[in-house]
Structures are given as structure tokens and as C-alpha cells.
Design an enzyme around this catalytic site. Sequence first.
Site, mmCIF file in Angstrom:
data_model
loop_
_atom_site.group_PDB
_atom_site.id
_atom_site.type_symbol
_atom_site.label_atom_id
_atom_site.label_comp_id
_atom_site.label_asym_id
_atom_site.label_seq_id
_atom_site.Cartn_x
_atom_site.Cartn_y
_atom_site.Cartn_z
ATOM 1 N N SER A 45 0.828 -1.189 0.000
ATOM 2 C CA SER A 45 0.000 0.000 0.000
ATOM 3 C C SER A 45 0.878 1.260 0.000
ATOM 4 O O SER A 45 1.813 1.362 -0.798
ATOM 5 C CB SER A 45 -0.958 -0.044 1.196
ATOM 6 O OG SER A 45 -1.993 0.901 1.064
ATOM 7 N N ASP A 207 -5.601 -3.098 -2.917
ATOM 8 C CA ASP A 207 -4.643 -2.911 -1.832
ATOM 9 C C ASP A 207 -3.999 -4.233 -1.407
ATOM 10 O O ASP A 207 -4.677 -5.231 -1.167
ATOM 11 C CB ASP A 207 -5.340 -2.271 -0.633
ATOM 12 C CG ASP A 207 -4.359 -1.687 0.346
ATOM 13 O OD1 ASP A 207 -3.656 -2.462 1.012
ATOM 14 O OD2 ASP A 207 -4.286 -0.452 0.448
#
Length: 378
Positions: A45, A207
Amino acid sequence: MADSVALVLGGGGARAAYQIGVLKALVQLYPRNHHIPFNILCGTSAGAINATSLATHASCFHLGVKKLDWVWRHFHTGKVYKSSISGVTSHLLKMAVKGIQLDRISTDAGSLFDNQPLRELLNQLIDFARIDRNIINGALDAISVDTSCYNNSHSYTFYQGHESIGDWQRARRNGIRTRLHTEHLLASSAIPMVFPSIALNRNYFGDGSVHQLAPLSSPIHLGANKVFVINLDSPHQQSHTELVHHPSTATIAGHLLDTIFSDTLNSDLERLERINKTLDLIEPKQRQQLGLRQIETLVFKPSEDLSEIASRYYEEMPFAIRSLLKLIGISKQSDSSIVSYLLFESSYTSALIDLGYQDAMARIDEITDFFDISIHTP
């Protein structure tokens, strides 16, 4: 055998500014022309963005950290996602139209925010060609970016590294050699429903924390025997008063984000500690036969509640974003951590950098022992 040290940077949106503070404390222990003290960089991320930026400056640790510090201290929300009234309104209208269209007609990814500004920022700031040069020059062995595939619910680690490193495949997780680019970083940081999924290799990714079963798998497969982890899980002040109603949607959403970004990393660290203790009871020859090795770790986490820090700067969030969040029940008084992930304003990110630096300086002896270095005096 010389130590192979990995840096693992967890995800957490705006919280990732904290990682820069820890690195600022570490960088002062090295001469100005020194390369990064990590052979391997692994990020998920927002941590993937920090790791990749550092990889492009692997030959000069000071310059890499200085650049990251400057970027995070001059951040504002509009550099990550459209935050003006017109930008937010037009995006929501677009999503509303998408919602009533057939899937074959509307192929755009649905999301709460439009993160096109982040794509433009990454294209401007990160020179991906430098990664290969740093690997060839020996300043770096490998850099990896973790993503989650929505097609098959597997975790994919895209890595760029020395030719001696091979792909790997385990239960619901895979390591694939590739040349990293902006879309890999956007995929890794595409928080579900908040930012749009990204198309890579005919699949759709989000993500990296979502399907991440073993966050420490990547550095270990890439050859690390020492792992320096900067986790963004912060202490949260629990309310001792009895709830008089069900938790709000905002509170639940905050808990879900905390779980996605931190729980699997914490669990994997516990599992690694148990394995290390078990290996202490096994003869070295047997360890070799089993293909297992001990992994030394040093873990940093924020010493203060990042949600509470974010609440101090809530009013600095763009008006359109505050208004949108209020519609879904999130305000300054909300017991939700969502703001701490989405508040990309320089006052907040600077506060996190300072906290990271203070936390690392408080444990500077542990850092010098881990890297086996003496304190450098400029």
C-alpha cells in the site's frame, strides 16, 4: 554468510508518513554518501510507495530519505485524490451513473474518490529506471510490492531483483518477477471502495493488505535473514463506558481498515517468533535439512494513537471531503480511524514524521545493535 537485511513497510494511507520519521533517525547513523543499509525493500500500500522511492535512491540513503521527507512534509490531500467541491461532485455523479448502467457498458472501476492526482504525482516523482541500475550496481538486491487480486482472491508480490532470485508459489500467494511501474503502486495502495482497482496482466488488483496472509513471506523468499519492520498499528484508547447503541458504520469501517492493514502483519510476526524459538531447539544440520533459518526482527510501531493525532488536524481536511465524510457519519468526534488514513495534509503528516523520529531515537541503541554500527558523528 553476510546478513541480508530487509526493510518491510506496512500499509496505512497517510499514516505512512510515520515511516519517514523512523528512517530519518536511522539515516543519521551513516555517512552522507552511504548506500541504503537494506539489501531488500518490501512494501504494501502506501508503504510500497515509500519503499519504491527509496529503491530509486538505493545508492544514497541520505538523498532518498531527504526526498521522502520533503514530499510528505509538503503534502496536501489534493495530491492524492480529487478533493475540490467540483472534483468530488463530478466523481460522485460519475459513480452514480455507473451504478445504474450495465457492467458491459460501464467498465470504469467504482470508488469513493478519484486518485488520478496520485498517478500523476508518482509519474512525476519516481524514476523507475533507476531501480535496475541500482540492482546492477549492487546497491540493492530486490524491491517488492504486494497486491491483492480480485479475480482469484490471491496475494501477488511483484518484485524486481537480482537474477538469482526466483518466483515462488504458496497457498493463495505468489511471487512474480516484473519491471515495476506506477500501476503496481496504484494497485498496491487501492484501498477497497475508497480508491479504484487497477488492471494488471488482464486481472484486477487492489490494496496489498486485503489478501495478505503472510506479510513476511516476501522478504524471506527474497533472501532476508534480518527484517526491519515499520508497522503502522497504533495504540487506541478504548472507551470503558457502556455502549448505549450499536457502533456506527464509520466506527466499524475504521475497525475494518485497522484489521486489513495491521492484523496479519502482527500475526505473522508472532508466528515468526514461535518458529525462531522452535529452531533454537533443533540442531543446525536438521534446520538445513528442513530448509528453515532463523530470522532476526526489529519492529517499530507508533507510540501514540494516530487517530487521536488526526483529530487535531481534522479541520484542515478539504471542505468537500469533510462534507462527504459527514454524510457517512464521520466527524471530528467520531470514534473512527478512517480520518487518520485519508488526511494527507502537511500538518498531520509532519506530526507523524516527528513522532516516528522520536520513537526511533528513543530506541537508538536497539537500532545500532541490529545493524551492528557505531553512531556516526557528522
